[in-house]
Design a protein around this motif. Structure first.
Motif, PDB file in Angstrom:
ATOM      1  N   THR A   1      -9.329   2.123  -2.172  1.00  0.00           N
ATOM      2  CA  THR A   1      -8.144   2.030  -1.294  1.00  0.00           C
ATOM      3  C   THR A   1      -7.438   3.381  -1.176  1.00  0.00           C
ATOM      4  O   THR A   1      -6.815   3.722  -0.108  1.00  0.00           O
ATOM      5  CB  THR A   1      -7.491   0.665  -1.265  1.00  0.00           C
ATOM      6  N   ILE A   2      -7.270   3.795  -2.493  1.00  0.00           N
ATOM      7  CA  ILE A   2      -6.513   5.121  -2.884  1.00  0.00           C
ATOM      8  C   ILE A   2      -7.477   6.058  -3.544  1.00  0.00           C
ATOM      9  O   ILE A   2      -8.116   5.654  -4.343  1.00  0.00           O
ATOM     10  CB  ILE A   2      -5.061   4.725  -3.531  1.00  0.00           C
TER      11      ILE A   2
ATOM     12  N   LEU B   1      -2.504  -0.361  -9.061  1.00  0.00           N
ATOM     13  CA  LEU B   1      -2.705   1.122  -8.696  1.00  0.00           C
ATOM     14  C   LEU B   1      -4.260   1.203  -9.193  1.00  0.00           C
ATOM     15  O   LEU B   1      -5.014   1.851  -8.444  1.00  0.00           O
ATOM     16  CB  LEU B   1      -1.768   2.137  -9.378  1.00  0.00           C
TER      17      LEU B   1
ATOM     18  N   SER C   1       1.151   6.625  -6.686  1.00  0.00           N
ATOM     19  CA  SER C   1       0.006   7.456  -7.068  1.00  0.00           C
ATOM     20  C   SER C   1       0.622   8.909  -7.171  1.00  0.00           C
ATOM     21  O   SER C   1      -0.167   9.905  -7.788  1.00  0.00           O
ATOM     22  CB  SER C   1      -1.118   7.353  -6.200  1.00  0.00           C
ATOM     23  N   GLN C   2       1.524   9.310  -6.680  1.00  0.00           N
ATOM     24  CA  GLN C   2       1.958  10.766  -6.924  1.00  0.00           C
ATOM     25  C   GLN C   2       2.345  11.070  -8.439  1.00  0.00           C
ATOM     26  O   GLN C   2       2.348  11.967  -8.812  1.00  0.00           O
ATOM     27  CB  GLN C   2       3.144  10.992  -5.980  1.00  0.00           C
TER      28      GLN C   2
ATOM     29  N   LEU D   1       0.994  -1.209  -0.284  1.00  0.00           N
ATOM     30  CA  LEU D   1      -0.026   0.022   0.019  1.00  0.00           C
ATOM     31  C   LEU D   1       0.936   1.209   0.080  1.00  0.00           C
ATOM     32  O   LEU D   1       0.508   2.204  -0.843  1.00  0.00           O
ATOM     33  CB  LEU D   1      -0.964   0.092   1.315  1.00  0.00           C
ATOM     34  N   LYS D   2       1.870   1.168   0.657  1.00  0.00           N
ATOM     35  CA  LYS D   2       2.902   2.484   0.818  1.00  0.00           C
ATOM     36  C   LYS D   2       3.420   2.666  -0.306  1.00  0.00           C
ATOM     37  O   LYS D   2       3.654   3.809  -0.937  1.00  0.00           O
ATOM     38  CB  LYS D   2       3.819   2.150   1.918  1.00  0.00           C
TER      39      LYS D   2
ATOM     40  N   TYR E   1      -7.295   2.471  -6.882  1.00  0.00           N
ATOM     41  CA  TYR E   1      -8.145   3.474  -7.223  1.00  0.00           C
ATOM     42  C   TYR E   1      -9.733   3.003  -7.333  1.00  0.00           C
ATOM     43  O   TYR E   1     -10.738   3.567  -6.398  1.00  0.00           O
ATOM     44  CB  TYR E   1      -7.942   4.135  -8.473  1.00  0.00           C
TER      45      TYR E   1
ATOM     46  N   LYS F   1      -6.201  12.000  -6.907  1.00  0.00           N
ATOM     47  CA  LYS F   1      -5.516  13.467  -6.365  1.00  0.00           C
ATOM     48  C   LYS F   1      -6.182  14.413  -7.200  1.00  0.00           C
ATOM     49  O   LYS F   1      -5.927  15.542  -6.877  1.00  0.00           O
ATOM     50  CB  LYS F   1      -4.008  13.251  -6.514  1.00  0.00           C
TER      51      LYS F   1
ATOM     52  N   GLU G   1       0.890   4.219  -2.916  1.00  0.00           N
ATOM     53  CA  GLU G   1       0.559   5.649  -2.700  1.00  0.00           C
ATOM     54  C   GLU G   1       1.689   6.295  -3.197  1.00  0.00           C
ATOM     55  O   GLU G   1       1.374   7.457  -3.666  1.00  0.00           O
ATOM     56  CB  GLU G   1       0.687   5.600  -1.277  1.00  0.00           C
ATOM     57  N   ARG G   2       2.869   5.932  -3.329  1.00  0.00           N
ATOM     58  CA  ARG G   2       4.014   6.629  -3.563  1.00  0.00           C
ATOM     59  C   ARG G   2       4.016   6.986  -5.212  1.00  0.00           C
ATOM     60  O   ARG G   2       4.214   7.455  -5.962  1.00  0.00           O
ATOM     61  CB  ARG G   2       5.493   6.009  -3.437  1.00  0.00           C
TER      62      ARG G   2
END
Length: 650
Positions: free
Chosen positions: A645-646, A637, A13-14, A6-7, A641, A649, A10-11
């Protein structure tokens, strides 16, 4: 979903903050996988031959000519194809000649621009627009991109493209545009270059080769033994410094140090003139040096002898300090009978060809005199403080390694040390035994420590291992029982000159041994290759560079002029494109001027090593495997989305 995964997502996703952007990247990567595999270019044992190296880079070992043939087939005659190829290699120089003979230069510009655009289209066809765009010169990027992405069936834009060409000519930009197109073609015909070692020594221009490699778009380097000794010199290892200077002196290349790197050799020259003033130094003849006058030759022979004696002293000190190298038998100065001018080797006494050693104390033969100590200190300072040399060695560190596995090919310069039965030879490295892949990896780690280790002891061990790699029987880059430098200078008996090779070279045709090496490095035996250089292939005597039913390719064919009488050619290069592997044997290179005026090319013969019935794509490469991993990560990813979960942005 695991916390770590997950971490990571999340990165990720940036970089791809929305479903749309992640989806677009998946589509892009999936499309890239289906492009043809990029062309790889393999060169080895360049040995300072800058002009020949530069020409081979320009012609891509025949890749440019193959593109011209692909585009024009039988629509251009051989003379026109050769002229077009020469123009691509040397556009500025060739145009200067053409302007003197061409009656209608404007018409020539137009015809040539159309031809170059077609070749450029072909060269760019296997890449994404983004990658091609990055290769274009900023001043002409938009115009070239417009011209090479023209579709042949779009007749409604024909006038648009013709007007671009006409305008380029009428505003006086044809010549610079031709140069730009030629350089783009050179850039695109080769996607990646492999240098399998020995950039340095023998030839006059290694520093110029390194300058060119600094600007090259994509490459890796497998260190050769001659590169390693220069790395040792740059790190301040004194035995390596002495070896580098001795080799430069032997091949009349001291100007590489003085002019190429700005290293002051005056202290050595002054020392040599004082201590070897009346010594003819006849055992230290210069190879080459046709441009030197008698006084210069005499001085260089004295410098050659002076640095050789210093080298033998420093090596003796090193071997006494590093008993774990197990090379004490190569410290020879204490085996000399200085009164009688003889030496005892392997229980036999030999008469020395030269017994004048004014700086050696027979009671302490390895001790440097005070003057020698000063010379070594000043040379060490010059090497370690030379910005250009340090920059070049940094390139070797960043782009280099002792071996590389790339697209199922194992690349290294020398050999895998073997025992007589073909098993891997265990080599002692600072008290521990290593063999096979582990030996390569520990040696490479120590090479890097010589430059970056904080612990001073580890840094010194790294520096000394550079000399070990240069000359030890256990080194994969040397691969011989001994380096007979002393014997070749001082003894007439040929049997003392013999440098027995590691069994590896005798076993290159043994499939059991070669398969074992491939497994050791994680290669698939059925379709992998070993590519290495180091030992010139004697082409003139009928020796083939293709060993073990095509599994091993030895591509050192004598790039260095010093070897060309033995090999009969001027080197091999290897091309690996989307259709297979092509080994090119090269004729000796005369000069760039000859290539321009006579339109000669140095490619003499091509051998098809491997032909693929199905064209290889990016998906079949190491990069393709990485791209597929990236696609799977992006799919994860997308799932994150869509599951909430994420959160997107944007």
């Amino acid at each position: 979903m695991e916390k770590l995964e997950l971490k990571y997502l999340e990165r990720l996703s940036q970089l791809y903050p929305t479903i749309a952007k992640a989806s677009t990247e998946i589509i892009n990567l999936q499309a890239i996988l289906n492009l043809p595999k990029g062309t790889e270019h393999f060169l080895t044992d360049i040995h300072g031959e800058y002009e020949a190296f530069s020409h081979v880079l320009k012609n891509g070992s025949g890749s440019v000519r193959r593109k011209i043939n692909d585009v024009f087939g039988h629509t251009l005659n051989e003379q026109d194809k050769r002229s077009l190829a020469t123009l691509i290699y040397y556009p500025k120089e060739k145009m200067e000649l053409i302007k003197k003979t061409e009656e209608d230069i404007m018409d020539w510009y137009k015809i040539t621009l159309y031809r170059l655009i077609e070749v450029c289209k072909e060269a760019a066809s296997k890449y994404t627009r983004s990658k091609v765009r990055k290769a274009l010169p900023p001043d002409f990027a938009y115009v070239i991109e417009e011209l090479i992405t023209e579709k042949s069936d779009l007749t409604d834009k024909e006038a648009y493209y013709e007007q671009i060409i006409e305008t380029i000519i009428t505003i006086g930009r044809a010549e610079v545009f031709i140069i730009a197109l030629s350089e783009v073609i050179q850039r695109l015909v080769v996607d990646h270059m492999h240098i399998l070692g020995d950039i340095y020594d023998r030839g006059p221009g290694p520093h110029e080769i390194m300058n060119k490699l600094e600007r090259y778009h994509s490459l890796d380097i497998q260190w050769g033994n001659h590169d390693i000794v220069w790395m040792g010199a740059a790190a301040g290892q004194t035995t390596c410094i002495a070896n580098v200077i001795r080799i430069c002196a032997r091949y009349a290349n001291l100007d590489i140090l003085e002019d190429g790197y700005g290293i002051n050799l005056l202290p050595l020259a002054t020392f040599s003139l004082i201590h070897y003033k009346d010594d003819p130094c006849s055992c230290f003849k210069i190879k080459g040096g046709n441009d030197l006058n008698p006084a210069e030759i005499s001085l260089q022979m004295k410098m050659h002898k002076a640095i050789s004696v210093i080298q033998f002293k420093l090596e003796g000190q090193l071997l006494m300090r590093r008993k774990e190298f197990h090379m004490a038998n190569r410290a020879l100065l204490d085996s000399i009978d200085y009164a009688n001018g003889t030496i005892r080797l392997d229980g036999k006494e030999y008469k020395l060809l030269d017994s004048n050693f004014p700086t050696i104390d027979p009671d302490n033969p390895y001790e440097l005199s005070s003057e020698e100590t000063l010379v070594v200190e000043r040379l060490t300072s010059a090497f370690t403080n030379c910005e250009k040399l340090q920059r070049h060695m940094n390139l070797l560190l960043k782009k280099g390694s002792l071996y590389k596995v790339y697209n199922n090919n194992l690349l290294y310069h020398g050999c895998i040390p073997l025992n007589e039965d073909g098993s891997f030879k265990a080599v002692d490295i600072y008290g521990k035994k290593y063999k096979g892949k582990a030996l390569y990896e520990v040696l490479e780690a120590y090479v890097r420590k010589a430059f970056v280790a904080i612990d001073e002891n580890e840094r010194e061990k790294g520096k000394d291992i550079l000399w070990f790699i240069w000359s030890s029987p256990g080194s994969p880059l040397f691969g011989k029982q001994k380096m007979a430098t002393f014997e070749r200078y001082f003894l007439a008996e040929k049997e003392t000159h013999e440098e027995k090779k590691n069994p590896y070279y005798r076993l290159l045709e043994d499939e059991t041994v070669i398969n074992r090496i491939m497994r050791e490095f994680g290669l698939e035996e059925g379709c992998a290759h070993i590519v290495n250089g180091h030992v010139p292939v004697h082409h003139a005597a009928g020796e083939s560079p293709i060993k073990c039913n095509g599994k091993v390719l030895v591509i050192d064919g004598g790039f260095s002029k010093a070897y060309q009488k033995e090999t009969g050619i001027a080197g091999y290069t290897l091309i690996y494109n989307s259709w297979g592997m092509i080994l090119a044997a090269h004729e000796p290179f005369t000069s760039a001027e000859d290539a321009i005026t006579r339109e000669t090319d140095i490619l003499s013969d091509s051998i098809l090593v491997k032909r693929s019935m199905i064209r290889k794509t990016v998906e079949d490469t190491d990069n393709g495997r990485k791209l597929k991993e990236n696609i799977e990560e992006l799919k994860a990813l997308l799932a994150a989305y869509r599951s909430g979960t994420i959160i997107e942005k944007e």
